[in-house]
Design an enzyme around this catalytic site. Structure first.
Site, mmCIF file in Angstrom:
data_model
loop_
_atom_site.group_PDB
_atom_site.id
_atom_site.type_symbol
_atom_site.label_atom_id
_atom_site.label_comp_id
_atom_site.label_asym_id
_atom_site.label_seq_id
_atom_site.Cartn_x
_atom_site.Cartn_y
_atom_site.Cartn_z
ATOM 1 N N LYS A 22 0.936 -1.757 0.161
ATOM 2 C CA LYS A 22 -0.275 -0.134 -0.206
ATOM 3 C C LYS A 22 1.104 1.346 -0.340
ATOM 4 C CE LYS A 22 -1.707 1.821 3.894
ATOM 5 N NZ LYS A 22 -1.023 2.955 4.193
ATOM 6 N N CYS A 116 -4.595 12.305 13.912
ATOM 7 C CA CYS A 116 -5.138 10.914 13.181
ATOM 8 C C CYS A 116 -5.139 10.264 14.748
ATOM 9 C CB CYS A 116 -4.417 10.628 12.327
ATOM 10 S SG CYS A 116 -3.597 9.991 12.363
ATOM 11 N N ARG A 121 -0.010 15.120 13.512
ATOM 12 C CA ARG A 121 1.510 14.482 12.398
ATOM 13 C C ARG A 121 1.526 15.792 11.779
ATOM 14 N NH1 ARG A 121 -0.509 9.065 10.248
ATOM 15 N NH2 ARG A 121 1.749 8.839 8.575
ATOM 16 N N ASP A 304 5.190 0.651 11.979
ATOM 17 C CA ASP A 304 3.335 0.270 11.732
ATOM 18 C C ASP A 304 3.823 -1.680 11.872
ATOM 19 O OD1 ASP A 304 2.885 2.382 10.812
ATOM 20 O OD2 ASP A 304 3.822 1.947 8.562
#
Ligand code: UD1
Length: 417
Positions: A22, A116, A121, A304
């Site tokens: 992605k 978020c 960010r 991540d």
């Protein structure tokens, strides 16, 4: 809203194939805006974020068609330069259109991305790079409006490593006049893959896989065709699915060296690996040893995969810590894991994990993309039934995750809400 119901505590077995990345595909999709014509991307994952980016490109005037895992993007008739709030607020990666629009049309209007679930960010580094190349930046009514008559190559010194800012700087500098040097560039494989695509378009970028990128501007780029790299975060997530359920599984169609650091830390925890070509087989130990991790830019431990690794450590034999230097507040999953009988304490921005013998099923809620995957992993390991609500986050970044897990023998089903 859809839910997952998992009956956990089962071993997995077999092989799983990893989809295209992605985070490599999203910037490459926007890079197609730099040329006029039809670009073709192969091995593109079918994800909500890819659909949203396709929608944004269509709003700008592009034609976007998906056939299987092939994405065709025709940018001939792009004639609009705005990324609206409705899209940017749903997908931060929309900011990637800013560099290409500025470089090709001399202007862009992109809604300011807000915070978020994983914390604030900022985008100051993106703007700094564009200013260095000669753009004037106006910020009004919640929109960033860079504009320029001409882009001129320059020195860009990032004081912090940023994947997004490196990508936007590259996509702006390729059409700037003269030479640009990006110092302290991100080393993530997704940046390497963007460089490959831009060079296929006719750009002149040297220094791939180093922190110093030298770009010699060209006056025009052409459409290009390329295969997307496998998703290293999906690879890591499935390896941890095997690890947390103490299963021997094979993760195929991946690039093992892209997650070397995860393999190293899992070896420290007692797991063994057999790596043959593009596949990795995992062998679990009797006892999981506790391992501390600190997330940092590539090639260090990725933020991540922080949540997924933390879930694995809830079953370790002892105490360990997890710290996230990239997104220090990214610990929304901790409260949910504790609902499954994990024992995790937060000390400022550090999670202190006291391993437990087993997790037990409960009703929990997904909060962001990687946290959602983590809750699925914990649910697979937990005894009894786990119900995870708000799983729409997971469809943003994992292609058919429940089907892939079912194929490995997991008892997971999606209940449409
Ligand atoms: C990308 C990934 C995301 C991953 C992250 C870090 C995509 C679509 N997203 O996000 O999944 O978690 O890299 O590997 O590829 N920062 C600033 N100013 C800026 C930009 C960033 O201070 O202008 C800070 C961020 O707050 C963060 C750090 O720099 O602390 C790294 O962020 P960055 O690499 O930019 O993340 P993204 O590109 O947004």
């Amino acid at each position: 809203m859809d839910k997952f119901i998992i009956n956990g505590g089962k071993r997995l077995k077999g092989e799983v194939n990893i989809s295209g990345a992605k985070n490599a595909t999203l910037p490459i999709m926007t890079a197609t805006l730099l040329a006029k014509g039809n670009s073709i991307l192969h091995n593109v994952p079918r994800l909500i974020d890819i659909k949203m980016m396709s929608h944004l490109l269509r709003v700008l005037g592009a034609r976007v068609d998906f056939h299987g895992d092939v994405l065709e993007i025709d940018t001939t008739y792009v004639n609009y330069y705005e990324a609206p709030y409705e899209l940017v607020s749903k997908m931060r990666a929309s900011i990637y259109v800013m560099g290409p629009l500025l470089a090709r049309f001399g202007q862009a209007r992109v809604s300011f991305p807000g915070g978020c679930a994983i914390g604030t960010r900022p985008v100051d580094l993106h703007l700094k790079a564009m200013e260095a190349l000669g753009a004037k930046i106006n910020i009004e009514h919640g929109y960033i409006k860079p504009a320029c008559k001409e882009l001129i190559g320059n020195e860009i010194n990032f004081d912090k490593v940023s994947v997004g800012a490196t990508a936007n700087a590259l996509m702006t500098a390729v059409l700037a006049k003269g030479e640009t040097n990006i110092h302290n560039a991100a080393l993530e494989p997704e940046i390497g893959s963007l460089i490959d695509f831009l060079n296929k378009m006719g750009a002149q970028i040297e220094g791939k896989d180093t922190t110093h990128l030298k770009i010699t501007g060209v006056s025009k780029l052409e459409p290009a065709e390329m295969e997307m790299i496998p998703d290293r975060i999906e690879t890591g997530t499935f390896l941890i699915a095997g690890a947390i359920t103490k299963s021997e599984i094979t993760v195929s169609n991946c690039i093992p060296k892209h997650i070397q650091v995860l393999i190293d830390r899992m070896e420290d925890a007692g797991y063994l690996f057999e790596i043959i070509g593009d596949s990795i087989k995992i062998y679990p130990p009797q006892i999981i040893k506790p391992v501390d991790i600190v997330t940092q830019p590539y090639p260090n431990f990725p933020t991540d995969l922080q949540a997924q690794f933390l879930a694995l450590m809830t079953l370790a034999d002892g105490q360990c810590t997890v710290e996230d230097t990239i997104f220090p507040d990214r610990f929304m999953h901790v409260g949910e894991l504790n609902r499954l009988d994990a024992n995790i304490l937060m000390d400022k921005n550090m999670a202190i994990i006291n391993g437990v013998k087993s997790l037990s099923g409960a009703e929990i809620m997904a909060t962001d993309l990687r946290a959602s995957a983590t809750l699925v992993l914990a649910g697979l390991a937990a005894r009894g039934q786990t119900t995870i609500s708000r799983i729409y986050h997971i469809d943003r970044g994992y292609e058919r995750i429940e089907e892939k897990l079912q194929k490995l023998g997991a008892n997971i089903k999606r209940v449409r809400g």
